[in-house]
Each structure stands twice: as C-alpha cells, then as structure tokens.
Motif scaffolding. Structure first.
Motif, short mmCIF file in Angstrom:
data_model
loop_
_atom_site.label_atom_id
_atom_site.label_comp_id
_atom_site.label_asym_id
_atom_site.label_seq_id
_atom_site.Cartn_x
_atom_site.Cartn_y
_atom_site.Cartn_z
N UNK A 44 76.68 -22.15 79.41
CA UNK A 44 75.49 -21.71 78.68
C UNK A 44 74.24 -22.13 79.44
N UNK A 45 73.19 -21.32 79.29
CA UNK A 45 71.93 -21.60 79.97
C UNK A 45 70.79 -21.64 78.96
N UNK A 46 69.77 -22.42 79.26
CA UNK A 46 68.61 -22.52 78.37
C UNK A 46 67.30 -22.47 79.16
N UNK A 71 67.99 -19.74 81.50
CA UNK A 71 68.45 -18.62 80.66
C UNK A 71 67.70 -17.33 80.99
N UNK A 78 72.44 -31.14 83.11
CA UNK A 78 73.67 -30.55 82.59
C UNK A 78 74.15 -31.30 81.36
N UNK A 79 74.84 -30.56 80.49
CA UNK A 79 75.49 -31.18 79.33
C UNK A 79 76.92 -30.65 79.28
N UNK A 114 77.99 -30.49 74.71
CA UNK A 114 76.76 -30.81 73.96
C UNK A 114 76.37 -32.28 74.06
N UNK A 165 82.55 -26.64 77.04
CA UNK A 165 81.27 -25.93 77.09
C UNK A 165 80.35 -26.71 78.03
N UNK A 223 76.56 -26.73 79.83
CA UNK A 223 75.23 -26.11 79.73
C UNK A 223 74.36 -26.62 80.88
N UNK A 261 70.25 -26.59 82.32
CA UNK A 261 68.89 -26.33 81.84
C UNK A 261 67.90 -27.22 82.60
#
Lengths: 86, 165
Positions: free
Chosen positions: A6-8, A12, A58-59, A62, A76, A78, A80
């Motif tokens: 996932x990207x934010x 993103x 990075x995460x 979460x 997952x 992520x 950002x």
C-alpha cells in the motif's frame, strides 16, 4: 507468496493506492528492503518515488518497521513519506 | 504494560472528518471525577501560510494503523505520567483556514503532570502517527515537508519510531 503493498500521500499519488507482489517461493524469505528493491525495479516512477534517501518510511502489518525486518506470507507492507500530522 | 493495553484507549480516541468542541470534551472528561485538579488541553488549527495563498489543507491518514499507533502512545502516556483522563481527536479530510485539526485533553491531579503529558503526546503525534498534510491552493497542491524541529521535540521524550528512526 503474496505480499500486499500500500502507498500513501505523495507515493500514492505517483504509484496508486496499492499493488500486489509475489515473492518467489524458492530461496530465502524476503525482508522489507528486498521487497522495496523489487518494487523499485518496476518502473522509473517507482525508482524515483520509493527512495529511502528522500525520507521514505515503511510499515509492516500497520506498524513502523526496519528495512531488514522479515516479511511473511500475506503481510501488508506500506510505503510513505515522513508523517506530518498534528 | 499488557500488550493490548492500547485497545482500552480506543474509546478515548477519534479520527474523524467532523469538527469538535473543546468545552464539551473537557466537561465530559471532568464529569464525575472529583480527583481532577488540573486540565491541560491543546488544539491545533489551520493557520495562514506566509505567502497567504493557501486555500485549504487536506489530511490523509492510514486507517487502522493511525488508530493503533495513537492508542499505543496514549497507553504509554498513562504509564509515564499521572493521567486521570485522556481524550484525543484528530481530523482528516479537507480543512479550511482557521479550522481545528487536532485536540488533546489531559486531566490529572496536578498541573505539572497534565502539562507534560499533553505536550508529550502532541510531540509524538506529530512524528509517529501516519498522517500527511497537503496544502491546496488555486495554483495546485503541495505535500507538507516534515520538520526537523518536530523530530527534535519528539526526541526530548526519548522515544524513537516513525520519522525519527
């Protein structure tokens, strides 16, 4: 093994909300840094935006993680930029 | 501290698009707790940029991780300070000039603990919770850069996670 990416924020906007990645079954299990290297190789935009030298964070599942943390089946991940809340 | 102490904090935390009312939140926190001798609160608001051009701010977050990370910080705060009541609200989505962004209220027996706990949580919120601010003006959008002074403020509390890795 499937890994959900996932990207934010600015990442993103450049690459989209999410993508899937399949880590080859043979050989050593991946780390967050190894997954990042695979993603960076996907396109010029990936290489430009997914750049730890520009503050990428990075995460894993979460929670903030380190580049050498192990990644497991179905995790997952992520990516950002530095956070700017508050 | 038990591993899932953070889950007990979720009822005291809201990540929401709606505005909030400081007075109502303080009243709710004080209600029925006669041991409260001090209430410290912080409200962050959208200010005008130096060039006066920005029209709105958009706050993006990582749903799920945001709530968990803040709740963990709240649980840690109770370990570290003499906190009686705690309330955190962080808004997301589009915000206009002058709008409220974030609320932290701490009640304690004495002011020293209330002030310190409120400041500690705010400093950590800025560098350890996954929110991102974007300034939007008629000329376009611009992601806000993280500031070293925010990282330095969070380091005073000897924590390291998030931006300050």
């Amino acid at each position: 093994m499937p890994i959900h990416v996932r990207y934010f924020a600015s990442v993103r906007e450049a690459l989209g909300d999410a993508e899937q990645l399949t880590w080859p079954a043979e050989g050593a299990g991946p780390t967050v840094g190894a997954v990042l290297a695979l993603l960076q190789a996907r396109s010029e935009a990936h290489a430009r935006v997914l750049d730890p030298a520009r503050g990428l964070r990075a995460a894993r599942n979460q929670a903030f993680c380190q580049w050498d943390d192990a990644v497991h089946d179905g995790d997952e991940l992520a990516f950002f930029p530095p956070v700017t809340g508050g | 501290m038990s591993l899932d102490a953070w889950q007990d904090e979720l009822p005291h935390l809201s990540v929401q698009t709606q505005d909030f009312d400081l007075g109502a939140e303080v009243a709710r926190l004080r209600d029925g707790d006669l041991g409260v001798g001090a209430v410290a609160s912080f409200v962050g608001t959208v200010r005008q940029w130096v060039d006066g051009q920005q029209a709105t701010l958009v706050l993006e977050h990582y749903p799920g991780m945001t709530e968990r990370r803040i709740a963990e910080m709240m649980a840690e705060l109770r370990q570290r300070f003499d906190v009686r009541g705690l309330r955190v609200i962080h808004r997301v989505g589009p915000l206009g000039l002058g709008d409220q962004i974030v609320l932290v209220v701490v009640t304690s027996a004495h002011r020293g603990q209330a002030f310190a706990a409120c400041e500690c949580l705010m400093d950590r919120l800025k560098t350890e919770a996954p929110f991102w601010k974007k300034e939007v003006s008629p000329q376009g959008g611009q992601w806000v850069d993280a500031r070293e002074q925010d990282a330095a403020a969070a380091r005073r509390w000897s924590t390291s996670a998030g931006n300050d890795r």
